[in-house]
Design a protein around this motif. Structure first.
Motif, mmCIF file in Angstrom:
data_model
loop_
_atom_site.group_PDB
_atom_site.id
_atom_site.type_symbol
_atom_site.label_atom_id
_atom_site.label_comp_id
_atom_site.label_asym_id
_atom_site.label_seq_id
_atom_site.Cartn_x
_atom_site.Cartn_y
_atom_site.Cartn_z
ATOM 1 N N LEU A 68 0.818 -1.220 0.000
ATOM 2 C CA LEU A 68 0.000 0.000 0.000
ATOM 3 C C LEU A 68 0.848 1.264 0.000
ATOM 4 O O LEU A 68 0.467 2.271 -0.595
ATOM 5 N N ARG A 124 -16.081 -0.320 0.964
ATOM 6 C CA ARG A 124 -17.142 -1.032 1.700
ATOM 7 C C ARG A 124 -17.342 -0.461 3.093
ATOM 8 O O ARG A 124 -18.017 -1.075 3.918
ATOM 9 N N GLY A 125 -16.658 0.643 3.399
ATOM 10 C CA GLY A 125 -16.804 1.225 4.739
ATOM 11 C C GLY A 125 -15.864 0.627 5.777
ATOM 12 O O GLY A 125 -16.025 0.872 6.974
ATOM 13 N N VAL A 147 -1.458 12.860 6.220
ATOM 14 C CA VAL A 147 -1.875 12.205 4.975
ATOM 15 C C VAL A 147 -1.135 12.873 3.824
ATOM 16 O O VAL A 147 -0.887 14.087 3.846
ATOM 17 N N TYR A 149 -11.083 11.668 5.708
ATOM 18 C CA TYR A 149 -10.845 12.384 6.954
ATOM 19 C C TYR A 149 -11.688 13.662 7.030
ATOM 20 O O TYR A 149 -12.197 14.006 8.096
HETATM 21 C C1 LIG Z 1 -7.862 5.277 2.172
HETATM 22 C C2 LIG Z 1 -8.430 3.897 2.509
HETATM 23 C C3 LIG Z 1 -7.916 3.492 3.889
HETATM 24 C C4 LIG Z 1 -9.955 3.945 2.474
HETATM 25 O O1 LIG Z 1 -10.416 2.654 2.821
HETATM 26 P P1 LIG Z 1 -11.905 2.166 2.434
HETATM 27 O O2 LIG Z 1 -12.220 1.000 3.310
HETATM 28 O O3 LIG Z 1 -12.002 1.992 0.974
HETATM 29 O O4 LIG Z 1 -12.749 3.412 2.851
HETATM 30 P P2 LIG Z 1 -14.315 3.367 3.149
HETATM 31 O O5 LIG Z 1 -14.970 2.333 2.303
HETATM 32 O O6 LIG Z 1 -14.497 3.313 4.622
HETATM 33 O O7 LIG Z 1 -14.769 4.754 2.588
HETATM 34 C C5 LIG Z 1 -14.374 5.894 3.236
HETATM 35 C C6 LIG Z 1 -14.333 7.016 2.222
HETATM 36 O O8 LIG Z 1 -13.327 6.734 1.243
HETATM 37 C C7 LIG Z 1 -13.759 7.291 0.007
HETATM 38 N N1 LIG Z 1 -13.965 6.218 -0.936
HETATM 39 C C8 LIG Z 1 -14.435 4.965 -0.706
HETATM 40 N N2 LIG Z 1 -14.480 4.269 -1.822
HETATM 41 C C9 LIG Z 1 -14.052 5.094 -2.783
HETATM 42 C C10 LIG Z 1 -13.849 4.936 -4.169
HETATM 43 N N3 LIG Z 1 -14.126 3.799 -4.810
HETATM 44 N N4 LIG Z 1 -13.360 5.991 -4.860
HETATM 45 C C11 LIG Z 1 -13.070 7.141 -4.243
HETATM 46 N N5 LIG Z 1 -13.237 7.347 -2.938
HETATM 47 C C12 LIG Z 1 -13.724 6.333 -2.223
HETATM 48 C C13 LIG Z 1 -15.006 8.022 0.298
HETATM 49 O O9 LIG Z 1 -14.665 9.307 0.779
HETATM 50 C C14 LIG Z 1 -15.575 7.227 1.434
HETATM 51 O O10 LIG Z 1 -16.516 7.903 2.176
HETATM 52 P P3 LIG Z 1 -18.043 7.933 1.671
HETATM 53 O O11 LIG Z 1 -18.348 6.557 1.160
HETATM 54 O O12 LIG Z 1 -18.788 8.276 2.879
HETATM 55 O O13 LIG Z 1 -18.068 8.991 0.618
HETATM 56 C C15 LIG Z 1 -7.972 2.839 1.441
HETATM 57 O O14 LIG Z 1 -8.293 3.340 0.177
HETATM 58 C C16 LIG Z 1 -6.496 2.502 1.495
HETATM 59 O O15 LIG Z 1 -6.064 1.632 2.241
HETATM 60 N N6 LIG Z 1 -5.678 3.216 0.682
HETATM 61 C C17 LIG Z 1 -4.246 2.918 0.622
HETATM 62 C C18 LIG Z 1 -3.565 3.258 1.930
HETATM 63 C C19 LIG Z 1 -3.852 4.668 2.345
HETATM 64 O O16 LIG Z 1 -3.832 5.588 1.554
HETATM 65 N N7 LIG Z 1 -4.091 4.859 3.663
HETATM 66 C C20 LIG Z 1 -4.319 6.169 4.242
HETATM 67 C C21 LIG Z 1 -3.040 6.796 4.601
HETATM 68 S S1 LIG Z 1 -3.276 8.370 5.408
#
Ligand SMILES: CC(C)(COP(=O)(O)OP(=O)(O)OC[C@H]1O[C@@H](n2cnc3c(N)ncnc32)[C@H](O)[C@@H]1OP(=O)(O)O)[C@@H](O)C(=O)NCCC(=O)NCCS
Length: 169
Positions: free
Chosen positions: A24, A91-92, A117, A128
């Motif tokens: 990641l 998926r949240g 971030v 966030y």
């Molecule tokens: C950032 C990360 C942790 C989000 O995880 P996730 O489980 O997909 O997030 P969630 O499903 O809980 O969604 C949270 C928010 O992410 C965004 N999100 C979710 N799916 C998305 C998609 N397909 N495209 C764009 N944004 C998306 C939205 O803002 C969403 O909130 P909302 O659904 O209320 O609008 C994940 O993408 C990840 O691991 N990325 C790589 C590592 C990273 O960047 N970590 C953070 C370092 S600070």
């Protein structure tokens, strides 16, 4: 959609999480010893794993879908890391882990939660911002990949663990 369940990270998770972290975060990933060190400080740390039921044919096994960690030295909590396997994004799962760690920080007496971030990670920034984190400072070229680090802060009203979860609107 099947909800993820959360549990505390244990030493047996570290090899898998180190590999996932590398996938990641690349050059900015943590070495294995970093996770070992973090798990050895439960008085100021809490690391969690999100799990989903394993694919059909794997009995009652669970598969790791994500991980996240908190450092809390009141009055400040820090989200140290958070990651979700690409195939389980959207998926949240990150929200569920953030909910848990923010509640944990409140239980431990935090008044503010901080995190960093990358300026090149709009997806995480959006997550966030939805929680009410504010961008308060920028560390230029903070990350090894050359990107800036955005310092974000969530102010916690006292004794309201439930008040900081995502706005359902
Ligand atoms: C950032 C990360 C942790 C989000 O995880 P996730 O489980 O997909 O997030 P969630 O499903 O809980 O969604 C949270 C928010 O992410 C965004 N999100 C979710 N799916 C998305 C998609 N397909 N495209 C764009 N944004 C998306 C939205 O803002 C969403 O909130 P909302 O659904 O209320 O609008 C994940 O993408 C990840 O691991 N990325 C790589 C590592 C990273 O960047 N970590 C953070 C370092 S600070």
């Amino acid at each position: 959609m099947i909800p993820a369940t959360l549990r505390d990270m244990v030493p047996a998770d570290i090899d898998f999480i180190t590999e996932l972290d590398r996938a990641l975060f690349g050059v900015d990933s943590w070495p294995r010893e970093m996770f070992v060190g973090e798990l050895s400080q439960p008085e100021t740390r809490r690391y969690i794993i999100a799990e989903l039921p394993a694919a059909v044919g794997h009995g009652n096994a669970k598969q790791t879908a994500g991980y996240a960690g908190l450092m809390c030295v009141p009055p400040i909590g820090d989200i140290q890391t958070i990651g979700v396997l690409p195939e389980f994004e959207g998926r949240g799962i990150a929200r569920a882990m953030l909910d848990e760690l923010i509640a944990e920080a409140v239980r431990r007496g935090a008044e503010d939660i901080m995190l960093e971030v990358s300026s090149t990670n709009p997806r995480a920034q959006k997550l966030y911002l939805r929680y009410g984190f504010e961008h308060i400072h920028t560390r230029r070229r903070y990350y090894r990949d050359g990107s800036d680090g955005l310092i974000m802060r969530l102010r916690l009203p006292a004794n309201s663990a439930d008040a900081h979860t995502k706005d359902p609107s």
